[in-house]
Design a protein around this motif. Sequence first.
Motif, short mmCIF file in Angstrom:
data_model
loop_
_atom_site.label_atom_id
_atom_site.label_comp_id
_atom_site.label_asym_id
_atom_site.label_seq_id
_atom_site.Cartn_x
_atom_site.Cartn_y
_atom_site.Cartn_z
N ASP A 1 -2.40 34.16 18.43
CA ASP A 1 -1.69 34.42 19.69
C ASP A 1 -0.34 35.09 19.44
O ASP A 1 0.07 35.97 20.19
CB ASP A 1 -1.47 33.12 20.47
N GLU A 2 0.34 34.68 18.38
CA GLU A 2 1.68 35.21 18.08
C GLU A 2 1.64 36.52 17.30
O GLU A 2 2.50 37.39 17.52
CB GLU A 2 2.49 34.18 17.29
N ARG A 3 0.70 36.69 16.39
CA ARG A 3 0.73 37.83 15.47
C ARG A 3 -0.48 38.74 15.58
O ARG A 3 -0.47 39.84 15.05
CB ARG A 3 0.84 37.34 14.04
N GLN B 1 -5.13 29.39 15.88
CA GLN B 1 -5.12 30.03 17.19
C GLN B 1 -3.70 30.45 17.56
O GLN B 1 -3.49 31.54 18.09
CB GLN B 1 -5.69 29.11 18.27
N ARG B 2 -2.72 29.60 17.27
CA ARG B 2 -1.32 29.97 17.52
C ARG B 2 -0.93 31.20 16.70
O ARG B 2 -0.24 32.08 17.19
CB ARG B 2 -0.39 28.79 17.23
N PHE B 3 -1.38 31.24 15.44
CA PHE B 3 -1.11 32.40 14.59
C PHE B 3 -1.65 33.66 15.25
O PHE B 3 -0.95 34.67 15.35
CB PHE B 3 -1.76 32.19 13.21
N PRO C 1 -8.83 25.55 20.32
CA PRO C 1 -7.80 26.36 20.98
C PRO C 1 -6.38 25.87 20.72
O PRO C 1 -5.43 26.62 20.92
CB PRO C 1 -8.16 26.29 22.46
N GLY C 2 -6.22 24.63 20.24
CA GLY C 2 -4.89 24.11 19.94
C GLY C 2 -4.53 24.18 18.46
O GLY C 2 -3.51 23.65 18.04
N SER C 3 -5.35 24.87 17.67
CA SER C 3 -5.12 24.90 16.22
C SER C 3 -3.97 25.82 15.84
O SER C 3 -3.58 26.72 16.59
CB SER C 3 -6.40 25.37 15.51
N ASP C 4 -3.44 25.57 14.64
CA ASP C 4 -2.41 26.45 14.09
C ASP C 4 -2.93 27.87 13.95
O ASP C 4 -2.19 28.83 14.15
CB ASP C 4 -1.94 25.94 12.73
N HIS D 1 -3.53 36.22 6.79
CA HIS D 1 -3.05 34.87 7.09
C HIS D 1 -2.44 34.22 5.87
O HIS D 1 -1.41 33.57 5.94
CB HIS D 1 -4.21 34.03 7.62
N PRO E 1 -10.54 30.65 14.66
CA PRO E 1 -10.25 29.36 15.28
C PRO E 1 -11.45 28.83 16.06
O PRO E 1 -12.17 29.61 16.69
CB PRO E 1 -9.08 29.66 16.21
#
Length: 169
Positions: free
Chosen positions: A79-81, A75-77, A70-73, A86, A67
């Motif tokens: 953060d969560e996994r 980065q969320r991926f 910091p607001g990208s999908d 991917h 990423p």
Amino acid sequence: MTVEEGADQRPWLDHIGFAVPDIGPAAELVMSALGGEFQRGGDNHDYGFRTAQFHLRGEVKLELLQPVDPGSDLQRFLDERGPGVHHVTFLTDDVVGLERDLTSCGYRTTGTKLDDPNWRETYLGPSQGLGTVLQFADTVLDWHTPWPGIELADVMAGALTWDGARLRR
């Protein structure tokens, strides 16, 4: 899936994409331990990630995705996994026909984009895609030949912008 008699319409594996927080250490592993050869990469600002693709022995490529937004999908991926697989990308001769076959078998495709003749794609989400995103695409571009004059250091420095088949410094 329906297959015409005598025709092999099955998609073939093109690459596996891994989400990583930093391409540098992951690229070192891919090149030193796996013998990967850098092929292409750059920043995709539309999706907020940096990518680097490597050719491995055989016909498979490995893609590293980092990423940059910091607001990208992506980065969320992460953060969560956490880091890991991917997506898995398959190529086909006809993504429209493959999508039709998938939906006729009861699968729900998502993210279908057919407006760029260089790269047309559709997806199955993780709940239908063996626990990961399955990307299916057809393309008229050669994705097995390295882009000349592109070095991994350029990618890691953020010096290249990549939007599909278009690359800018």
